[in-house]
Motif scaffolding. Structure first.
Motif, PDB file in Angstrom:
ATOM      1  N   GLN A  96      51.415  43.353  32.874  1.00 28.04           N
ATOM      2  CA  GLN A  96      51.474  42.935  31.481  1.00 28.04           C
ATOM      3  C   GLN A  96      50.532  43.755  30.600  1.00 28.04           C
ATOM      4  OE1 GLN A  96      54.483  41.484  31.685  1.00 28.04           O
ATOM      5  NE2 GLN A  96      53.747  40.479  29.832  1.00 28.04           N
ATOM      6  N   GLN A  97      50.990  43.983  29.388  1.00 24.89           N
ATOM      7  CA  GLN A  97      50.247  44.813  28.436  1.00 24.89           C
ATOM      8  C   GLN A  97      49.280  43.962  27.624  1.00 24.89           C
ATOM      9  OE1 GLN A  97      51.986  46.263  24.621  1.00 24.89           O
ATOM     10  NE2 GLN A  97      51.873  48.288  25.575  1.00 24.89           N
ATOM     11  N   HIS A  98      48.086  44.518  27.367  1.00 28.21           N
ATOM     12  CA  HIS A  98      47.092  43.882  26.508  1.00 28.21           C
ATOM     13  C   HIS A  98      46.568  44.916  25.515  1.00 28.21           C
ATOM     14  CE1 HIS A  98      46.615  40.032  28.719  1.00 28.21           C
ATOM     15  NE2 HIS A  98      47.090  40.762  29.706  1.00 28.21           N
ATOM     16  N   GLN A  99      46.561  44.533  24.232  1.00 29.15           N
ATOM     17  CA  GLN A  99      46.140  45.442  23.170  1.00 29.15           C
ATOM     18  C   GLN A  99      44.841  45.025  22.495  1.00 29.15           C
ATOM     19  OE1 GLN A  99      50.318  45.134  21.317  1.00 29.15           O
ATOM     20  NE2 GLN A  99      49.658  47.184  20.725  1.00 29.15           N
ATOM     21  N   VAL A 100      44.373  43.807  22.766  1.00 31.90           N
ATOM     22  CA  VAL A 100      43.154  43.314  22.124  1.00 31.90           C
ATOM     23  C   VAL A 100      42.182  42.840  23.192  1.00 31.90           C
ATOM     24  CG1 VAL A 100      44.300  42.660  19.971  1.00 31.90           C
ATOM     25  CG2 VAL A 100      44.147  41.004  21.834  1.00 31.90           C
ATOM     26  N   ALA A 101      40.916  42.812  22.825  1.00 32.89           N
ATOM     27  CA  ALA A 101      39.859  42.413  23.759  1.00 32.89           C
ATOM     28  C   ALA A 101      39.815  40.896  23.876  1.00 32.89           C
ATOM     29  CB  ALA A 101      38.515  42.969  23.289  1.00 32.89           C
ATOM     30  N   ASP A 102      40.659  40.357  24.730  1.00 33.96           N
ATOM     31  CA  ASP A 102      40.768  38.903  24.897  1.00 33.96           C
ATOM     32  C   ASP A 102      40.737  38.585  26.387  1.00 33.96           C
ATOM     33  OD1 ASP A 102      41.410  36.240  24.980  1.00 33.96           O
ATOM     34  OD2 ASP A 102      43.025  36.362  23.511  1.00 33.96           O
ATOM     35  N   ASN A 103      39.567  38.297  26.894  1.00 36.50           N
ATOM     36  CA  ASN A 103      39.401  38.031  28.320  1.00 36.50           C
ATOM     37  C   ASN A 103      40.168  36.798  28.765  1.00 36.50           C
ATOM     38  OD1 ASN A 103      37.335  36.347  30.380  1.00 36.50           O
ATOM     39  ND2 ASN A 103      37.836  38.436  31.009  1.00 36.50           N
ATOM     40  N   ALA A 104      40.202  35.764  27.927  1.00 35.02           N
ATOM     41  CA  ALA A 104      40.890  34.529  28.299  1.00 35.02           C
ATOM     42  C   ALA A 104      42.377  34.771  28.540  1.00 35.02           C
ATOM     43  CB  ALA A 104      40.686  33.478  27.204  1.00 35.02           C
ATOM     44  N   THR A 105      43.003  35.592  27.694  1.00 32.39           N
ATOM     45  CA  THR A 105      44.425  35.890  27.863  1.00 32.39           C
ATOM     46  C   THR A 105      44.664  36.709  29.119  1.00 32.39           C
ATOM     47  OG1 THR A 105      44.742  35.848  25.463  1.00 32.39           O
ATOM     48  CG2 THR A 105      46.430  36.937  26.751  1.00 32.39           C
ATOM     49  N   VAL A 106      43.767  37.654  29.400  1.00 32.12           N
ATOM     50  CA  VAL A 106      43.873  38.459  30.617  1.00 32.12           C
ATOM     51  C   VAL A 106      43.828  37.558  31.852  1.00 32.12           C
ATOM     52  CG1 VAL A 106      42.640  40.126  32.057  1.00 32.12           C
ATOM     53  CG2 VAL A 106      42.996  40.608  29.633  1.00 32.12           C
ATOM     54  N   LEU A 107      42.859  36.651  31.893  1.00 25.92           N
ATOM     55  CA  LEU A 107      42.725  35.767  33.043  1.00 25.92           C
ATOM     56  C   LEU A 107      43.910  34.813  33.164  1.00 25.92           C
ATOM     57  CD1 LEU A 107      38.910  34.912  32.896  1.00 25.92           C
ATOM     58  CD2 LEU A 107      40.067  36.584  34.350  1.00 25.92           C
ATOM     59  N   ALA A 108      44.411  34.340  32.015  1.00 29.69           N
ATOM     60  CA  ALA A 108      45.568  33.447  32.044  1.00 29.69           C
ATOM     61  C   ALA A 108      46.783  34.157  32.632  1.00 29.69           C
ATOM     62  CB  ALA A 108      45.877  32.939  30.646  1.00 29.69           C
ATOM     63  N   ASP A 109      46.981  35.409  32.261  1.00 33.28           N
ATOM     64  CA  ASP A 109      48.091  36.173  32.822  1.00 33.28           C
ATOM     65  C   ASP A 109      47.954  36.313  34.330  1.00 33.28           C
ATOM     66  OD1 ASP A 109      49.595  36.559  30.580  1.00 33.28           O
ATOM     67  OD2 ASP A 109      48.973  38.614  30.196  1.00 33.28           O
ATOM     68  N   LEU A 110      46.750  36.682  34.780  1.00 27.19           N
ATOM     69  CA  LEU A 110      46.527  36.894  36.208  1.00 27.19           C
ATOM     70  C   LEU A 110      46.655  35.604  37.012  1.00 27.19           C
ATOM     71  CD1 LEU A 110      43.536  39.407  36.051  1.00 27.19           C
ATOM     72  CD2 LEU A 110      45.881  39.920  36.743  1.00 27.19           C
ATOM     73  N   GLU A 111      46.252  34.507  36.427  1.00 30.40           N
ATOM     74  CA  GLU A 111      46.330  33.225  37.126  1.00 30.40           C
ATOM     75  C   GLU A 111      47.756  32.690  37.202  1.00 30.40           C
ATOM     76  OE1 GLU A 111      43.696  30.848  34.865  1.00 30.40           O
ATOM     77  OE2 GLU A 111      41.865  31.759  35.690  1.00 30.40           O
ATOM     78  N   ASN A 112      48.659  33.284  36.413  1.00 27.90           N
ATOM     79  CA  ASN A 112      50.013  32.734  36.328  1.00 27.90           C
ATOM     80  C   ASN A 112      51.100  33.742  36.680  1.00 27.90           C
ATOM     81  OD1 ASN A 112      49.799  29.833  35.097  1.00 27.90           O
ATOM     82  ND2 ASN A 112      48.335  31.075  33.950  1.00 27.90           N
ATOM     83  N   GLY A 113      50.799  34.667  37.564  1.00 25.37           N
ATOM     84  CA  GLY A 113      51.854  35.515  38.102  1.00 25.37           C
ATOM     85  C   GLY A 113      51.739  36.994  37.874  1.00 25.37           C
ATOM     86  N   VAL A 114      50.910  37.423  36.931  1.00 25.58           N
ATOM     87  CA  VAL A 114      50.744  38.858  36.689  1.00 25.58           C
ATOM     88  C   VAL A 114      49.946  39.469  37.828  1.00 25.58           C
ATOM     89  CG1 VAL A 114      49.564  40.533  35.199  1.00 25.58           C
ATOM     90  CG2 VAL A 114      51.009  38.753  34.199  1.00 25.58           C
ATOM     91  N   THR A 115      50.343  40.668  38.270  1.00 33.01           N
ATOM     92  CA  THR A 115      49.675  41.306  39.406  1.00 33.01           C
ATOM     93  C   THR A 115      48.909  42.566  39.037  1.00 33.01           C
ATOM     94  OG1 THR A 115      51.750  42.445  39.944  1.00 33.01           O
ATOM     95  CG2 THR A 115      51.293  40.364  41.082  1.00 33.01           C
ATOM     96  N   SER A 116      49.101  43.083  37.824  1.00 34.28           N
ATOM     97  CA  SER A 116      48.290  44.213  37.364  1.00 34.28           C
ATOM     98  C   SER A 116      48.239  44.192  35.849  1.00 34.28           C
ATOM     99  CB  SER A 116      48.853  45.554  37.862  1.00 34.28           C
ATOM    100  OG  SER A 116      50.059  45.883  37.209  1.00 34.28           O
ATOM    101  N   LEU A 117      47.283  44.930  35.292  1.00 33.58           N
ATOM    102  CA  LEU A 117      47.040  44.924  33.849  1.00 33.58           C
ATOM    103  C   LEU A 117      47.290  46.303  33.262  1.00 33.58           C
ATOM    104  CD1 LEU A 117      43.655  42.965  33.919  1.00 33.58           C
ATOM    105  CD2 LEU A 117      45.924  42.021  33.385  1.00 33.58           C
ATOM    106  N   TRP A 118      47.938  46.307  32.103  1.00 38.12           N
ATOM    107  CA  TRP A 118      48.159  47.542  31.350  1.00 38.12           C
ATOM    108  C   TRP A 118      47.339  47.401  30.064  1.00 38.12           C
ATOM    109  CZ3 TRP A 118      53.523  48.804  28.750  1.00 38.12           C
ATOM    110  CH2 TRP A 118      53.452  50.018  28.078  1.00 38.12           C
ATOM    111  N   LEU A 119      46.219  48.108  29.990  1.00 38.25           N
ATOM    112  CA  LEU A 119      45.286  47.972  28.876  1.00 38.25           C
ATOM    113  C   LEU A 119      45.411  49.152  27.928  1.00 38.25           C
ATOM    114  CD1 LEU A 119      42.065  46.754  30.760  1.00 38.25           C
ATOM    115  CD2 LEU A 119      43.980  45.398  29.870  1.00 38.25           C
ATOM    116  N   VAL A 120      45.798  48.856  26.690  1.00 36.31           N
ATOM    117  CA  VAL A 120      45.831  49.871  25.639  1.00 36.31           C
ATOM    118  C   VAL A 120      44.428  49.947  25.047  1.00 36.31           C
ATOM    119  CG1 VAL A 120      46.862  50.583  23.461  1.00 36.31           C
ATOM    120  CG2 VAL A 120      48.239  49.357  25.160  1.00 36.31           C
TER     121      VAL A 120
END
Length: 602
Positions: A96-120
């Protein structure tokens, strides 16, 4: 084991084998009823659909539609898959892609099925110094990070590697991508980048981080500028070859250089074209590796992203359906990682609901539909195999023209690539304008009363390079004019639909006309009389027979009542009281633009 008795019954034994010529004859008979006199292979051609890049989709494929041997999964030419793995991997990498510095959203994605992060990161994304905070609580050895840093790839890569060291991630356990893409960044911004720092990073990764890739060959800028599938593939090949040249000159072997590349492609709601594109991409890159003397290094690593070109701003809920089809196609096509952009991506920063739906799209396809349990499920389909082959040939031709003109950097800087992409988009825009390529919720079945979906603004992407186009852009401009008129006057521009005769005679064309005018933000009114409608323009709706009898008289009566412009829903005819016509295949954008202009809607 139960043995069934041999009763001498052989299914279909009494039916003779049908021939292609017989099928052609049956098709010709059906077409003849619609007024088309064709026979033989011409009957089949009449039912074919023209695609971009000179390709055609035929209505019937048989075993005679030969295509090159796709090989076995995990073996050259890697058409069927880059790896010979089955259901033990748990599906594709949900990135999943992330464009803003939001740690809570990153963790929510990882806790709910996301397996890697795409950080712009960098300009238009997450500030590089914020990476530490954004990745707080993230187990970097379990959740790989793919960077997209543009011009700031050096600082971003150094910061990510520092975090790996600081958090005790073993170098051989590091996964992901540093996302360096100098040519992709130039395509986005028009600014040239030095390759030397990227080569240094690649050397470092090759020596110390075997699971970490340095470069991303991002084909999205060419897709998002209106390019065809072959142009997207050809540009990615030319970019990949340019990077191989730079890396080998810097001291890496061809095998090491290939291991530093990851390829990113768009997945669209044209599911079969997406499947064929990913399969063709692997075949083409395998050919490049073979020519470079490293056939065993040609297994392309693919990251598929649901297309922003296909996403609409009006009725954005339909984007969920588009993304689902695109994700299915990416999975069937064999993508290693898939990013499902949230349905509200084009409106701003996605909300929690949109991100959940995006995550769950992959989850349902993998965990409930078990899509990943079969390697290359489309393999063996005569249609898919033939389309893969034809697309690969078209892409290779385009790639060769780029190499002939000096390579990817040269065609970017000369403007040739921009011209090629613009030509393709202009041809597609005509299909969109005439609704030969319909857009559900926009050019088809629009809803003027829908409540707008509003989101917080997303960081503005860098500009200056190739344009970013959207399928809905022409209609969006018309709808924006209508919205502004509504805000200024309290009502939308209106057209009166004058139904002639009984419902059986006028319903079909009245529905057609209402649909067309709403696509441009013009409110159709069919109840009551013209004088009470508040409209200045009128559209006659009925059958051809009643038009012959009443069209001119009805048009004259409406003009006497104040109508300034009279449309007729149907093919152009010889009616003295009619100013213009609307019909299937007409240029709806031109018609609607002229209508708003006459109404004074700015």
């Amino acid at each position: 084991m139960t043995v069934l008795p041999d009763d001498g019954l052989s299914l279909a034994a009494e039916f003779p084998d049908a021939t292609l010529e017989q099928w052609h004859g049956l098709v010709a008979g059906v077409l003849r009823k619609s007024g088309k006199e064709v026979s033989g292979a011409a009957a089949e051609d009449a039912l074919s659909t023209a695609l971009e890049d000179g390709l055609r989709t035929r209505p019937l494929y048989t075993a005679h539609d030969a295509a090159p041997d796709p090989g076995l999964p995990g073996f050259a030419p890697f058409v069927r898959a880059s790896r010979a793995v089955g259901n033990t991997t748990g599906g594709w990498d949900v990135r999943q892609q992330h464009q803003v510095a939001d740690n809570a959203t990153v963790l929510a994605d990882l806790e709910n099925g996301v397996t890697s992060l795409w950080l712009v990161t960098g300009a238009g994304g997450i500030p590089v110094p914020s990476l530490d905070r954004v990745l707080e609580g993230v187990y970097l050895d379990l959740a790989p990070v793919a960077l997209d840093a543009g011009a700031e790839v050096g600082p971003a890569a150094q910061e990510l590697l520092r975090l790996h060291e600081e958090r005790g991630v073993a170098r051989d356990a590091a996964r992901g991508s540093l996302g360096a893409d100098p040519l992709g960044h130039e395509a986005r911004t028009g600014r040239e980048s030095e390759f030397a720092p990227v080569a240094e990073l690649a050397l470092r990764c090759a020596e110390s981080y075997p699971g970490l890739r340095t470069l991303t060959v991002d084909a999205l800028p060419y897709h998002e500028a209106g390019g065809s599938a072959a142009q997207e593939l050809g540009s990615s090949l030319a970019t990949g070859v340019a990077y191989l040249r730079e890396l080998t000159e810097a001291g890496l072997s061809v095998e090491q250089a290939c291991a530093q590349l990851e390829f990113r492609y768009a997945a669209t709601a044209d599911q079969f074209l997406t499947i064929a594109k990913l399969r063709a991409a692997r075949r083409l890159w395998a050919r490049v590796a073979e020519v470079c003397g490293a056939p065993g290094a040609g297994a392309q690593v693919q990251h598929a992203v649901t297309s922003t070109v296909m996403m609409t701003r009006r009725d954005p809920w339909v984007n969920m359906l588009r993304a689902t089809i695109a994700t299915l196609a990416a999975g069937v096509g064999g993508a290693d990682a898939v990013t499902v952009l949230p349905f509200d991506h084009t409106l701003g920063l996605p909300d929690a609901f949109a991100r959940r739906i995006a995550r769950n799209t992959s989850t349902i396809l993998v965990e409930e539909s078990h899509l990943s349990r079969v390697i290359d499920p489309a393999g063996g389909s005569w249609y898919v195999e033939r389309l893969t082959d034809e697309l690969a040939e078209a892409a290779w031709r385009f790639f060769r023209t780029i190499e002939r003109d000096g390579g990817q950097a040269a065609v970017l800087r000369s403007g040739r690539l921009r011209t090629d992409l613009a030509t393709t988009w202009a041809a597609r825009s005509k299909k969109l304008a005439t609704r030969r390529e319909p857009i559900t919720g926009v050019s088809e079945f629009p809803h003027l009363g829908e409540k707008p979906v509003e989101r917080s603004p997303a960081p503005a992407p860098e500009q200056g390079g190739l344009p970013r186009v959207h399928r809905d852009e022409a209609y969006e401009e018309l709808r924006a004019r209508s919205d502004a008129h509504l805000a200024a006057t309290g009502s939308r521009p209106r057209v009166f639909l004058a139904a002639i005769g009984p419902a059986a005679a006028h319903t079909a064309r009245l529905t057609f006309a209402a649909n067309l005018f709403q696509a441009g933000g013009v409110e159709p009114v069919s109840e009551g009389g013209f004088e009470e409608s508040g409209a200045t323009e009128v559209c006659l709706c009925s059958s051809d027979a009643l038009y012959e009898e009443q069209a001119d008289d009805v048009a004259g009566t409406l003009r006497a009542a104040g109508a300034r412009h009279v449309f007729l829903a149907g093919r152009p005819g010889q009616y003295s009281g009619v100013d213009s016509y609307v019909f299937a295949g007409c240029d709806a954008v031109s018609v609607l633009t002229a209508t708003l202009d006459r109404m004074g809607v700015s």
